[in-house]
Scaffold this motif. Structure first.
Motif, PDB file in Angstrom:
ATOM      1  N   MET A  85       0.720  -1.380   0.113  1.00  0.00           N
ATOM      2  CA  MET A  85      -0.150   0.065   0.106  1.00  0.00           C
ATOM      3  C   MET A  85       0.786   1.339   0.099  1.00  0.00           C
ATOM      4  SD  MET A  85      -2.969   0.762  -0.425  1.00  0.00           S
ATOM      5  CE  MET A  85      -4.414  -0.329   0.120  1.00  0.00           C
ATOM      6  N   THR A  86       2.112   1.395   0.573  1.00  0.00           N
ATOM      7  CA  THR A  86       2.727   2.659   0.891  1.00  0.00           C
ATOM      8  C   THR A  86       3.338   2.900  -0.413  1.00  0.00           C
ATOM      9  OG1 THR A  86       4.567   1.074   1.400  1.00  0.00           O
ATOM     10  CG2 THR A  86       3.544   2.429   3.311  1.00  0.00           C
ATOM     11  N   LYS A 127       1.716   1.853  -3.514  1.00  0.00           N
ATOM     12  CA  LYS A 127       0.611   2.068  -4.352  1.00  0.00           C
ATOM     13  C   LYS A 127      -0.048   3.313  -4.184  1.00  0.00           C
ATOM     14  CE  LYS A 127      -1.744  -1.785  -3.621  1.00  0.00           C
ATOM     15  NZ  LYS A 127      -2.596  -2.887  -3.365  1.00  0.00           N
ATOM     16  N   VAL A 128      -0.259   3.866  -3.069  1.00  0.00           N
ATOM     17  CA  VAL A 128      -1.152   5.308  -2.795  1.00  0.00           C
ATOM     18  C   VAL A 128      -0.144   6.563  -3.487  1.00  0.00           C
ATOM     19  CG1 VAL A 128      -1.544   6.864  -1.200  1.00  0.00           C
ATOM     20  CG2 VAL A 128      -2.272   4.528  -0.741  1.00  0.00           C
TER      21      VAL A 128
END
Lengths: 513, 652
Positions: free
Chosen positions: B486-487, B489-490
């Motif tokens: 996630m870190t 992707k965002v």
């Protein structure tokens, strides 16, 4: 307090320390190092106190903290001390560098005994002569200290250097220095005859602004200048320095290159420019050319060295070229830069030599091919070493940059071509400094070095102090520049030159920013 | 928006002069504007000085401080936006920096629309990339140092754009060079990476050589090197001086922005971790040269000759980079060539003068988003493919990494100028402005920019297809591609949104032109071909580029590269840039150095001559001399001194 003999006190403290060390009884021989450190720190404290008495604003005489006593009145020699901003800052720099070097040299002669006592006593004697040479305001007294310095350095290199060519290097150093000194001695004596004579005939103040014939002034200038050029050292009389610096212990190299060599450039300002202003102007074109050659030539030779101590030594020769260039470009900007460079170079060179020494102590070699990948062995040392290299290549934000910028900016006002050539050093210094770092610290982690430890507390203190000066003087050089400014103004007044006005400055309101 | 409407000058030829007038003394947020620099710098200091103690929380602290700088910047931009367009410049005096009797300079900050646009780009994209790095560098043992260097970079880059003088700018300029050096060499246990770091620093220093000479020229001509002082003195200054300053500034820009002839380092700089490539070698640092030229617009406005040189460099490099980009199989090196080419567009635009400054900066901002996004995407691919970077081993990844595919895809469409996306608004404007003028120039510069747009579409499509489509050229046990955490992707998603919409928000609304116009000035120009014709031509070339790449690569990409035409082979070798540098500089330099070392050991030492002979050759004699030498010297001295003193006494 103004009558307190500050400068004598500062000079005597290390000498007393040296005496104490040499008479230490056998049982307390292991006190030699702490005693040496203690006395050098005491000298530094007194030096800082003295500096608080120094005034930078208002109208002051050229020399403050002055002490003048008759010494050998029959021949005009006085015991006269005093400092201007340049001398004061050089003395303070030296007072910082001596304890730092002593601390770095803690294990140079590890066994307590006569030899160890001799080593540290010699360092302290050297400190005394350093203070003396910068503080003398009598030409003859200056000369005595100028010569006296050679003796401790000769033994520090020749007897304690340890390298296979140490004796050769020490002798080479001595012979080069003597050759210059003898010329200078002749000039010193001849100068006295030009002056007013009397019991204070050798005082700098009495020898300033003399009316001499053109030829006499030029010959005297040459006599002084050659001695200082060898000491500085300038191309082509520089070859003693790489030998001496690489064969000496790193701490000795610091005092030799970082401090003693400044006597050369200091002497150019104090004696060549102040006493022989017309001859200085006459010689300027030649000296500027030699300075630019020094800058570029030494930088290129530095690139091709295999011995890390020699890289640093040649880098210093290049930096001395900048200092000489700044002095003889004779603008307020270039001379401020040159004076500041003398201080900055002391810290930069100390960092480079001492950090190199830390590395050599861990791997017993000065040569590139024996290294590689040490960043993975000693990361902290690697970081400090890189900082020193960046200071050496004059990265903005670090000390050397401000001085190098000022030297070349000031030179550019008067000598565009010379300055243009000098700027090439921006590229060359990056080459020799970063190639040095690359060869020592980058690459795969060397095998079999797992037991090697990173910096210890003692080494961290050394590195930390130097880092503070390297960064501090880079970000905020104002305190140093404030001390130097009146001295620069005075030098330029003695020579009688004015800064060239901006060629298109009319459109600007002229107010200082 | 009312202020915007009033300041749009219609179609008149001369709009504004670009003199922002005097900057006001900083008030409000601007008076603490230094925090923007100080916060990330503090982060770097804590992480470096704190050492291993900060290993755990250090990276998070670095990210937080970078975002804090963004917040201060945002508050500042809000404050400034509320003012009249002519009053949007603040000056903050910080401290007396270099006070000498001659050169005299204070350190201060200039916060005007131009620098604030950069502050936004640097802190926003920079902070996003730092967040991404939390994931990307999670397993690196030297993670703390990485974040320290990144914060050092952000602080330096902010110094570069906020300084109020050329020398202050230069501090940031070399500071980012240092950070770039440290981060390219971050994995310098690989000797090649260490060499890449050195190469970048050395090339930059050649540019810095020019920068310093430009500053020296300013000081000797004007007596000042702050922007206000220099700008005020330019009118009435001789042509020669201004051309000199302009050309040396251009040399500086070439070094930092990887423009010909100093472009060779950028490809090698991809040795650094991918977030570094995204932030430093794509979005921000390499665009500093464009900033320098636009910041010096008063000088360049006054010297059309220097501007012509800027245009030539930009046009040459944009074509050079585009050609190299077509031949590279290394994903990051292909993107690096593309960066070089896109910066070429910006430099060309800056060289066009008042018709182009605004669009140079506009393209710089949109490029910052989409190129950073593309690099983060390629980092995500590398992350998934065991750090493989050769596109000939990728293929068919779109189904496995959907987020990466979509975000990368938006960046891809943005850079080729797909209608509506960011690159379309900024790059097409540059192409149009390159056609402005008379004589041969609009045709040469315009056609170069136009044709390169087609080539851009080709190499970007090739890159996109080879990575995400075509046949998979990897196998399961060896490679196990997966989507990023996630870190990572965002930030990719945010940057993709920027790639899609930033141009639309800033371009057609005239926000960017009105924002920058008071600082850099603006002139409407009439292109030799009408805007719709150019738009259609650009579109056709873009489609042709896509089609050509699709035809070549869609079905199958061979794992071993085909031999290729001589041009392809040359482009793979970066059109011979390294061979040229080696033949022209490195080898002669090496010989010269060796010769000098030899001469220094033999010649110079020997030539000092009599003395050396006196020392004598053999160790034997040395030792004999050595014994008691000092004693005999001291004795001689004593005798000599006594004799001379005696003479003096008699004379007196």
């Amino acid at each position: 307090m103004s009558s307190f003999p500050w400068l004598t006190t500062i000079g005597v403290i290390p000498l007393v320390g040296a005496l104490v060390i040499s008479v230490l009884p056998k049982g307390s021989a292991k006190l030699a190092r702490p005693v040496a450190l203690g006395f050098s720190v005491l000298a530094l404290i007194v030096g800082i106190l003295a500096a608080t008495q120094f005034k930078t604003s208002g109208h002051n005489p050229q020399f403050q903290l002055a002490e003048v006593h008759e010494w050998i009145p029959q021949i005009g020699v006085s015991y006269a001390l005093g400092v201007d901003g340049i001398a004061l800052s050089l003395i303070l720099m030296s007072l910082v560098l001596v304890p730092v070097s002593l601390l770095a040299a803690w294990h140079d002669v590890p066994e307590p005994g006569r030899r160890q006592q001799g080593y540290y006593a010699l360092m302290l004697v050297l400190e005394t002569t350093i203070v003396g040479v910068f503080a003398s305001t009598d030409v003859f007294l200056f000369y005595i200290f100028f010569e006296a310095m050679l003796i401790p350095v000769f033994f520090l290199i020749g007897s304690f250097g340890g390298g296979p060519r140490a004796r050769y290097a020490a002798l080479k150093f001595l012979l080069y220095s003597l050759a210059g000194s003898l010329l200078m001695l002749v000039a010193v004596i001849a100068l006295y005859q030009q002056g007013p004579g009397g019991s204070h005939g050798f005082l700098v103040g009495n020898l300033t602004g003399l009316h001499m014939s053109q030829d006499t002034e030029r010959w005297l200038f040459v006599g002084f200048f050659i001695a200082f050029a060898i000491k500085a050292p300038m191309w082509p009389v520089h070859t003693w320095l790489p030998d001496a610096a690489s064969e000496a212990k790193p701490a000795t190299a610091v005092l030799l290159v970082g401090v003693l060599d400044k006597v050369g450039t200091f002497g150019m300002i104090r004696f060549c420019l102040q006493l022989f202003p017309n001859a200085s102007k006459w010689a300027t074109p030649v000296i500027i050319v030699l300075a630019v050659i020094s800058i570029l030539y030494a930088a290129m030779v530095a690139i091709g060295q295999k011995d890390m101590m020699r890289v640093i030594a040649y880098g210093s020769v290049s930096h001395f070229g900048f200092i000489v260039l700044g002095i003889f470009a004779m603008t307020a900007t270039s001379q401020s830069g040159a004076d500041l460079y003398m201080i900055n170079h002391g810290f930069t060179t100390a960092a480079l030599f001492l950090f190199a020494g830390f590395l050599i102590a861990r791997n017993r070699s000065r040569n590139y091919p024996d290294y590689g990948g040490w960043q993975r062995v000693t990361p902290l040392l690697s970081g400090f070493f890189l900082l020193a290299c960046l200071s050496g290549l004059a990265l903005p934000g670090l000390n050397s940059f401000v001085s190098e910028f000022l030297v070349v900016a000031g030179t550019f006002q008067r000598h565009k071509v010379a300055a243009g050539f000098a700027v090439f050093a921006v590229i060359l210094s990056a080459l020799y400094m970063l190639l040095l770092f690359q060869r020592l610290y980058t690459g795969p982690k060397p095998a079999g070095k797992e037991h090697v430890r990173d910096l210890g507390v003692r080494e961290k203190v050394v590195a930390g102090v130097l880092a503070v000066f390297i960064i501090g003087l880079g970000v905020y050089p104002k305190p140093a520049l404030d001390v130097l400014r009146p001295a620069v103004t005075q030098t330029l007044q003695h020579v009688g030159v004015h800064d060239p006005a901006p060629t298109h400055g009319a459109a600007v309101d002229g107010s200082s920013k | 928006m009312q202020t915007l409407a009033t300041s749009v000058p219609g179609l008149s030829a001369l709009a504004t002069s670009g003199d922002a007038g005097v900057a006001h003394n900083a008030t409000g947020v601007a008076s603490v504007g230094w925090l923007i620099i100080a916060l990330p710098l503090l982060g770097a200091a804590i992480l470096l000085i704190g050492g291993r103690r900060t290993d755990k929380f250090g990276p998070y602290l670095a990210v937080a401080l970078s975002w804090a700088a963004f917040v201060v910047g945002l508050l500042l931009i809000i404050q400034v936006h509320g003012l009249n367009s002519g009053d949007r410049a603040f000056h903050k005096h910080l401290f007396s920096w270099i006070p000498t009797g001659g050169f005299n300079l204070d350190f201060g900050l200039l916060m005007d629309p131009l620098s604030l646009a950069f502050v936004m780009l640097i802190t926003f994209v920079g902070s996003l990339i730092l967040v991404y790095s939390l994931g990307y560098m999670a397993h690196d043992p030297d993670r703390r140092k990485f974040f320290a260097y990144m914060n050092l970079f952000i602080a330096s880059m902010l110094t570069l754009v906020l300084a109020d003088s050329y020398l202050g700018l230069f501090v940031g300029w070399e500071g980012v060079g240092l950070a770039s050096y440290l981060l390219i060499g971050f994995w310098n246990y690989n000797p090649e990476f260490a060499s890449a770091a050195n190469k970048a620093f050395f090339s930059n220093r050649v540019g810095d050589f020019g920068f310093l000479l430009a500053i020296f020229f300013m000081f000797s001509a004007f007596g000042r090197v702050d922007f206000a002082g220099v700008d005020a003195a330019v009118p009435g200054t001789g042509k020669g001086t201004l051309i000199g300053i302009g050309l040396f500034l251009l040399l500086a820009a070439c070094g930092k922005s990887a423009q010909a002839p100093l472009q060779a380092w950028l490809g090698d700089a991809m040795a650094g971790p991918t977030p570094v490539s995204a932030l430093i070698h794509a979005a921000t640092m390499v665009t500093a040269g464009v900033y320098l030229i636009v910041r010096s617009h008063v000088i360049f406005d006054a010297t059309p000759d220097a501007r012509l040189a800027v245009c030539i460099v930009g046009a040459f490099t944009l074509m050079f980079g585009a050609i190299v980009g077509c031949a590279k199989d290394d994903l990051k090196k292909a993107l690096a060539a593309s960066t070089m080419s896109q910066i070429g567009y910006m430099v060309l635009a800056a060289g066009l003068g008042p018709v182009g400054y605004v669009f140079a900066i506009f393209h710089l901002l949109t490029h910052g988003f989409f190129k950073a996004g593309l690099f983060l995407g390629s980092g995500s691919v590398m992350h998934a493919m065991n750090d493989t970077i050769n596109m000939r081993r990728f293929g068919g990844l779109w189904w496995i990494m959907k987020v990466t595919w979509v975000t990368f895809g938006l960046g891809f469409l943005a850079i080729i100028g797909f209608p509506g996306l960011s690159g379309f608004w900024s790059k097409d404007k540059i192409i149009e402005m390159a056609f402005v003028g008379s004589g041969w120039r609009p045709w040469v510069f315009g056609l170069t920019a136009l044709i390169a747009a087609g080539i851009t579409a080709f190499y970007m499509t090739r890159l996109f297809i080879m990575t995400f489509h075509s046949n998979p050229r990897w196998e399961k046990p060896e490679f196990d591609p997966h989507e990023a955490p996630m870190t990572m992707k965002v930030p990719m998603i945010v940057l993709a949104l920027g790639s899609a919409f930033l141009g639309l928000i800033l371009g057609p609304t005239n926000i960017i032109t009105n924002w920058l116009e008071p600082v850099v000035g603006r002139q409407e120009g009439h292109a030799v071909l009408s805007a719709p014709v150019l738009m259609i031509l650009t579109f056709v070339l873009m489609v042709a580029g896509i089609w050509w790449a699709w035809r070549l690569y869609w079905v199958e990409v061979p794992v071993t590269p085909p031999v290729g035409t001589p041009l392809t082979r040359l482009a793979r070798r970066d059109l011979g840039q390294d061979d040229f540098n080696e033949a022209a500089f490195q080898r002669p330099g090496l010989h010269l150095t060796r010769a000098l070392v030899f001469a220094d050991n033999r010649g110079v030492d020997g030539a000092v001559g009599g003395l050396a002979a006196f020392i004598g050759g053999t160790a034997e004699r040395l030792r004999r001399l050595q014994n008691g030498f000092v004693r005999s010297y001291a004795l001689t001295m004593l005798v000599g001194v006594v004799a001379i003193l005696g003479v003096l006494l008699v004379v007196q």
